[in-house]
Design an enzyme around this catalytic site. Sequence first.
Site, short mmCIF file in Angstrom:
data_model
loop_
_atom_site.label_atom_id
_atom_site.label_comp_id
_atom_site.label_asym_id
_atom_site.label_seq_id
_atom_site.Cartn_x
_atom_site.Cartn_y
_atom_site.Cartn_z
N PHE A 141 0.69 -1.14 -0.09
CA PHE A 141 -0.11 -0.08 -0.14
C PHE A 141 0.88 1.21 -0.04
O PHE A 141 1.61 1.57 0.91
CB PHE A 141 -0.82 -0.10 1.19
N ASP A 227 9.44 3.14 2.19
CA ASP A 227 8.16 3.97 2.41
C ASP A 227 7.77 3.81 3.79
O ASP A 227 7.38 2.75 4.42
CB ASP A 227 7.05 3.46 1.45
N LYS A 269 2.46 11.14 7.29
CA LYS A 269 1.61 11.07 8.43
C LYS A 269 2.11 11.69 9.68
O LYS A 269 2.13 12.84 9.84
CB LYS A 269 1.43 9.25 8.49
#
Length: 422
Positions: A141, A227, A269
Amino acid sequence: MISTKDAISLEEKYGAHNYHPLPVVLSRGEGVYVWDPEGNRYFDFLSAYSAVNQGHCHPHIIGSLEKQARTLTLTSRAFYNNVLGEFEQKLSSMFGFDRVLPMNTGAEGVETAIKICRKWAYEKKGIHENEAKIIVCTNNFHGRTTTIISFSNDADASKNFGPYTPGFIKVEYNNIEQLDLALQDESVAGFLVEPIQGEAGVMVPDSDYLRKAKELCKKHNALFIADEIQTGIARTGSLLAVCGNCSCEKACERQPESYVKPDLLILGKALSGGVYPVSAVLADNDVMNVIKPGQHGSTYGGNPLGARVAIAALEVVEDEKLAQNARKLGKIFREEMEKLIAETNLITLVRGKGLLNAIEINDTPESDTAWNICMKLKENGLLAKPTHGNIIRFAPPLVMTEEQLMECVAIIRKTVLEFEGA
Ligand SMILES: *Cc1c(COP(=O)(O)O)cnc(C)c1O
């Protein structure tokens, strides 16, 4: 204030139905807690997919936001601003990279890394134009843009959004042989990987997977792209998941031998503590310098408000030793879940690192058991969300105390045992 019922019906009536939320409306947050309009309090065990590691409305971050919001918010990159440089210096020194490219959302960060990687491939590695390939993993993802969903194997994310962007090869996650094979192709520019796959259900690879993957990338002159949008910023008990066994507040400070340094690092985030969207790609000069003026950017990327918020968010991580706390509480949490697993047939296993954990429910992925357990958890004052059918992710803010964690463990235990008895 608007009621839970009315807030939900407004969203249902006027919003696109691109999410399926748990039926709870949140109207206030503070630290590890959130409240609904009726005044019910919940422990937040999702933390906005690990964006709120520093806890809701952290006073230091909000204070910085307020002050900067009254001073200067957006200039665009047509001009310099007096905060961006400070932000870039802080990120560079904390994570040990020469340079930073600031963006806003996580998906933009991933897009940025893909573009830098391709450009590097043509200009530094000498791959023929338009032939560069990037290796990605199954069940990845990385966000929702057209290019990113082109290499997703989640049908919901990709079906009927084609034609897809070419140039990606998929290998099985945590399979070093497949990666080695794929890297034999000389047109491979890089390998994009989540150090722990969050959305896939908190999949933790073998302890030597990332190190071996990085070594193979180096051998084949391909960029190792991490990531860490969900795993970074202290979530897994170290500043980055690629920091391995070190829980100091700077990447690579104390145990450089356990640190798998990426060639491109993507953050998002919790980089801004859930306050304002800020993402960034970090790299050393030989990679980052392929980007020249006019070749990439974003109007809001690197704006003074976001930069100020991110500096404050990183200060909280350091000052409150969130990596150490996540490491300590994560260990306790998994031990407590193991005890519960011994008592119940409803949960089959717990896995994770730091405070990024998941339990697997003893039912088929198609069943709604995990969803129903989350509904019961909500009634008992704890918010969590199922991922991939029968898995529940548990990721509270990292500012949680041990006492609060034990209260949450008691809620989970009570809920699971009640559910099983029902
Ligand atoms: C959330 C996430 C993204 C996308 O971030 P957005 O801010 O939602 O675009 C990318 N990669 C990983 C690993 C994520 O968890």
